[in-house]
Write a protein that holds these residues in place. Sequence first.
Motif, PDB file in Angstrom:
ATOM      1  N   LEU A   1       0.764  -0.967  -0.331  1.00  0.00           N
ATOM      2  CA  LEU A   1       0.489   0.242  -0.136  1.00  0.00           C
ATOM      3  C   LEU A   1       1.043   1.205   0.180  1.00  0.00           C
ATOM      4  O   LEU A   1       0.229   1.772  -0.629  1.00  0.00           O
ATOM      5  CB  LEU A   1      -1.118   0.354   0.936  1.00  0.00           C
ATOM      6  N   GLY A   2       2.128   1.168   0.913  1.00  0.00           N
ATOM      7  CA  GLY A   2       3.025   2.707   1.034  1.00  0.00           C
ATOM      8  C   GLY A   2       3.924   2.297  -0.640  1.00  0.00           C
ATOM      9  O   GLY A   2       4.332   3.859  -0.898  1.00  0.00           O
ATOM     10  N   SER A   3       3.998   1.144  -1.247  1.00  0.00           N
ATOM     11  CA  SER A   3       4.674   2.335  -2.423  1.00  0.00           C
ATOM     12  C   SER A   3       3.912   1.868  -4.039  1.00  0.00           C
ATOM     13  O   SER A   3       4.518   1.811  -5.452  1.00  0.00           O
ATOM     14  CB  SER A   3       5.664   0.445  -3.013  1.00  0.00           C
ATOM     15  N   HIS A   4       2.256   1.782  -3.226  1.00  0.00           N
ATOM     16  CA  HIS A   4       1.487   1.611  -5.183  1.00  0.00           C
ATOM     17  C   HIS A   4       0.679   2.717  -4.944  1.00  0.00           C
ATOM     18  O   HIS A   4       0.318   2.495  -4.676  1.00  0.00           O
ATOM     19  CB  HIS A   4       1.175   0.154  -5.277  1.00  0.00           C
ATOM     20  N   ASP A   5       0.865   4.248  -5.685  1.00  0.00           N
ATOM     21  CA  ASP A   5       0.013   4.934  -5.348  1.00  0.00           C
ATOM     22  C   ASP A   5      -1.045   4.673  -5.918  1.00  0.00           C
ATOM     23  O   ASP A   5      -2.011   5.119  -5.475  1.00  0.00           O
ATOM     24  CB  ASP A   5       1.306   6.037  -5.833  1.00  0.00           C
ATOM     25  N   SER A   6      -1.008   4.559  -7.329  1.00  0.00           N
ATOM     26  CA  SER A   6      -2.150   4.064  -7.951  1.00  0.00           C
ATOM     27  C   SER A   6      -3.238   3.159  -7.660  1.00  0.00           C
ATOM     28  O   SER A   6      -3.667   2.628  -8.661  1.00  0.00           O
ATOM     29  CB  SER A   6      -0.903   3.219  -9.733  1.00  0.00           C
ATOM     30  N   SER A   7      -2.996   2.596  -6.447  1.00  0.00           N
ATOM     31  CA  SER A   7      -3.248   1.117  -6.343  1.00  0.00           C
ATOM     32  C   SER A   7      -4.873   1.697  -5.596  1.00  0.00           C
ATOM     33  O   SER A   7      -4.899   2.424  -4.923  1.00  0.00           O
ATOM     34  CB  SER A   7      -2.803   0.742  -4.922  1.00  0.00           C
ATOM     35  N   LYS A   8      -5.763   1.035  -5.885  1.00  0.00           N
ATOM     36  CA  LYS A   8      -7.420   1.315  -5.651  1.00  0.00           C
ATOM     37  C   LYS A   8      -8.111   0.520  -4.594  1.00  0.00           C
ATOM     38  O   LYS A   8      -8.690   1.391  -3.773  1.00  0.00           O
ATOM     39  CB  LYS A   8      -8.112   1.154  -6.823  1.00  0.00           C
ATOM     40  N   ILE A   9      -7.131  -0.319  -3.383  1.00  0.00           N
ATOM     41  CA  ILE A   9      -7.031  -0.940  -3.143  1.00  0.00           C
ATOM     42  C   ILE A   9      -7.284  -0.146  -1.767  1.00  0.00           C
ATOM     43  O   ILE A   9      -6.258   0.926  -1.077  1.00  0.00           O
ATOM     44  CB  ILE A   9      -6.518  -2.536  -2.824  1.00  0.00           C
ATOM     45  N   ARG A  10      -8.256  -0.024  -0.565  1.00  0.00           N
ATOM     46  CA  ARG A  10      -7.918   0.580   0.598  1.00  0.00           C
ATOM     47  C   ARG A  10      -7.915   0.489   2.023  1.00  0.00           C
ATOM     48  O   ARG A  10      -7.084   0.583   2.459  1.00  0.00           O
ATOM     49  CB  ARG A  10      -9.532   1.654   0.658  1.00  0.00           C
ATOM     50  N   GLU A  11      -8.697  -0.906   1.987  1.00  0.00           N
ATOM     51  CA  GLU A  11      -8.207  -1.715   3.229  1.00  0.00           C
ATOM     52  C   GLU A  11      -8.198  -3.608   3.124  1.00  0.00           C
ATOM     53  O   GLU A  11      -8.639  -3.928   2.334  1.00  0.00           O
ATOM     54  CB  GLU A  11      -9.448  -1.955   4.100  1.00  0.00           C
TER      55      GLU A  11
END
Length: 348
Positions: free
Chosen positions: A305-315
């Motif tokens: 989550l910290g290294s993928h700025d474009s990720s849509k995952i939130r939880e």
Amino acid sequence: MISAASLITAGIIIQVWSLRPGRAGARYALQLPAIFLYSLGGSLVLFTAFPESLSEGRALGFSLSGAAGFVAFFMLSSLGWLSRTFSRDKAEREVRRLQAENRKLAKRLTLAELLGDNVETVAKGEKRKLRVVGRRGRFVGMVSGNLVTVFGVDVWVNSENTRMEMSRTNEPTISAVIRYNGGERDGGGHLVNDLIASELATRMGDMVQVAPGYALSTSSGELLKTNSVKKVVHVAAVEGEPGSGYRPVRDLARCVHNVLAEIDRLNLSGETLRSVVMPLLGTGSKDSDISRTAETLIGASIDYLGSHDSSKIREVYLLAYTSIQQIACEVALEAEEQLMPNHGSEIV
């Protein structure tokens, strides 16, 4: 006078804010702006009420007079007093560190004691999430209880073997739970249409097995209706040997990365997948280490989550089905420095 009152009020607000328990260990630095505001406010009051007042002196090699002299005197006096708080701040930081360490050790001791007893399942689930430091709107946490009582999480993760062969429905595994509850059943509760296992076999095609950590997704079958699950991601988290049974794959962090990457791939294709729950991968085998597994999965989730700025995952949630797993997850979450503490919890 209004300006002076505003400056002094702002200083009071900052000072009160700096005294909150969460600011312990950094109060000296946080009170410096308050001192400056007090100085300016006080000088405005004095020289507005008594415009003929004089204040002279020397500070840092400079001669000061008037309002500047008063401000310098006030600030130097206050800084001299605050300098004594350095040792207090240091002692308070050390006390808080030792208290946190004691809590972790106490929970580890409880976990060690439980390992010698019968494993109890967690009857009532609780969802807890903590925000990833520096990543607004992204959380890592845990859900305790039975997987079938988890509702409203977009993706369920299935801990599978490298042959991607789902467990029989009467086995006590996550794979069996997903297979049974995701299939169509008759009035007597018997599985009549093995939806997820059949789709998984189709996805495998001619492949006999996959590499450790490999992840692929299927639909959620009947789980979409019952638990609002949109997708199931199957990850090869255990591998077996004839006569020796199954053991966890060596790189569980890769499993987490591949699971989350598969979810983001689905998001790019048009899905809306924001939350995921995964079991403690590979802990069903006799060679598993529950505490280390929890730490690894949480750390890997934070890294992704910290290294993928474009990720849509939130939880991202870990599933703690037993009391032992729950304690292991709680200890790992509290020990992780990249998570903001005390975000909150809710009953599932």
